[in-house]
Write a protein that holds these residues in place. Sequence first.
Motif, PDB file in Angstrom:
ATOM      1  N   PRO A   9      -0.205   4.295   1.668  1.00 55.23           N
ATOM      2  CA  PRO A   9      -0.813   4.640   0.178  1.00 55.23           C
ATOM      3  C   PRO A   9       0.109   3.646  -0.235  1.00 55.23           C
ATOM      4  CG  PRO A   9       0.735   6.408   0.972  1.00 55.23           C
ATOM      5  CD  PRO A   9       0.317   5.842   2.170  1.00 55.23           C
ATOM      6  N   MET A  10      -0.536   2.910  -1.500  1.00 56.00           N
ATOM      7  CA  MET A  10       0.034   1.864  -2.254  1.00 56.00           C
ATOM      8  C   MET A  10       1.197   2.544  -3.065  1.00 56.00           C
ATOM      9  SD  MET A  10      -1.524  -1.227  -2.001  1.00 56.00           S
ATOM     10  CE  MET A  10      -1.740  -1.931  -3.665  1.00 56.00           C
ATOM     11  N   SER A  11       2.333   1.842  -3.316  1.00 53.73           N
ATOM     12  CA  SER A  11       3.396   2.215  -3.987  1.00 53.73           C
ATOM     13  C   SER A  11       3.225   2.193  -5.487  1.00 53.73           C
ATOM     14  CB  SER A  11       4.468   1.584  -3.802  1.00 53.73           C
ATOM     15  OG  SER A  11       4.905   1.450  -2.146  1.00 53.73           O
ATOM     16  N   ARG A  25       1.237  -1.149  -5.852  1.00 52.56           N
ATOM     17  CA  ARG A  25       1.846  -2.468  -5.369  1.00 52.56           C
ATOM     18  C   ARG A  25       1.706  -2.070  -3.915  1.00 52.56           C
ATOM     19  NH1 ARG A  25       7.943  -4.690  -5.612  1.00 52.56           N
ATOM     20  NH2 ARG A  25       7.857  -6.667  -4.350  1.00 52.56           N
ATOM     21  N   CYS A  26       1.699  -3.152  -2.957  1.00 48.96           N
ATOM     22  CA  CYS A  26       1.739  -3.196  -1.521  1.00 48.96           C
ATOM     23  C   CYS A  26       2.986  -2.565  -1.162  1.00 48.96           C
ATOM     24  CB  CYS A  26       2.115  -4.662  -1.042  1.00 48.96           C
ATOM     25  SG  CYS A  26       2.184  -4.770   0.704  1.00 48.96           S
ATOM     26  N   ASN A  42      -1.594  -9.974   1.361  1.00 50.61           N
ATOM     27  CA  ASN A  42      -0.824 -10.227   0.158  1.00 50.61           C
ATOM     28  C   ASN A  42      -1.209 -11.995  -0.023  1.00 50.61           C
ATOM     29  OD1 ASN A  42       0.424  -8.007  -0.183  1.00 50.61           O
ATOM     30  ND2 ASN A  42       1.960  -8.311   1.459  1.00 50.61           N
ATOM     31  N   ALA A  43      -1.658 -12.610   0.657  1.00 53.35           N
ATOM     32  CA  ALA A  43      -2.068 -13.852   0.561  1.00 53.35           C
ATOM     33  C   ALA A  43      -1.253 -14.893   0.098  1.00 53.35           C
ATOM     34  CB  ALA A  43      -3.520 -13.938  -0.139  1.00 53.35           C
ATOM     35  N   GLY A  44       0.123 -14.623   1.014  1.00 58.41           N
ATOM     36  CA  GLY A  44       1.292 -15.309   0.608  1.00 58.41           C
ATOM     37  C   GLY A  44       1.864 -14.985  -0.772  1.00 58.41           C
TER      38      GLY A  44
END
Length: 158
Positions: A9-11, A25-26, A42-44
Amino acid sequence: MSDPPVRHPMSYIGYEPERQTLKYRCPAKHEGWDCPMSSMCNAGKSYGKTVRVPHELDPRRFPELPRATKKFERMYKGRTSVERVNARLKVYWGADDGNLVGSRRFVAQVGVVLAVHAVFATLLAMAPRREGTLGKSKLGPIAEALRAKPQEPAVARF
């Protein structure tokens, strides 16, 4: 990519009142662990993927204070204690049995019951406690003050 994919789950980061959104957030970036999907998700980005969910989308599903937070748990404990008092009013004192007609009588009965509860709580706070290891609870400052107050002898007044 793992098979089957592992989903976390996202934080929850917080509520943004100016945008009226909940911010997530991730979890890998937020908690500091390595995720095999980090390069794709996250794409960098060094901060990680961020998602904002509008509060108006569904206020019941996305309240300003999400259910999976410590603050919600603290507040919910207070709610459960209020529900216990409400249950005592209903079950033991008969506040919902329908025998009272009119709001004034109902409010009067509930007021008397709450006054009786306050008296019993005061008497319980003044009662001597058994010393031992049954519990770790301690007397509050009011109960300590009541216990320290010198007891006056009862004088019969006629």
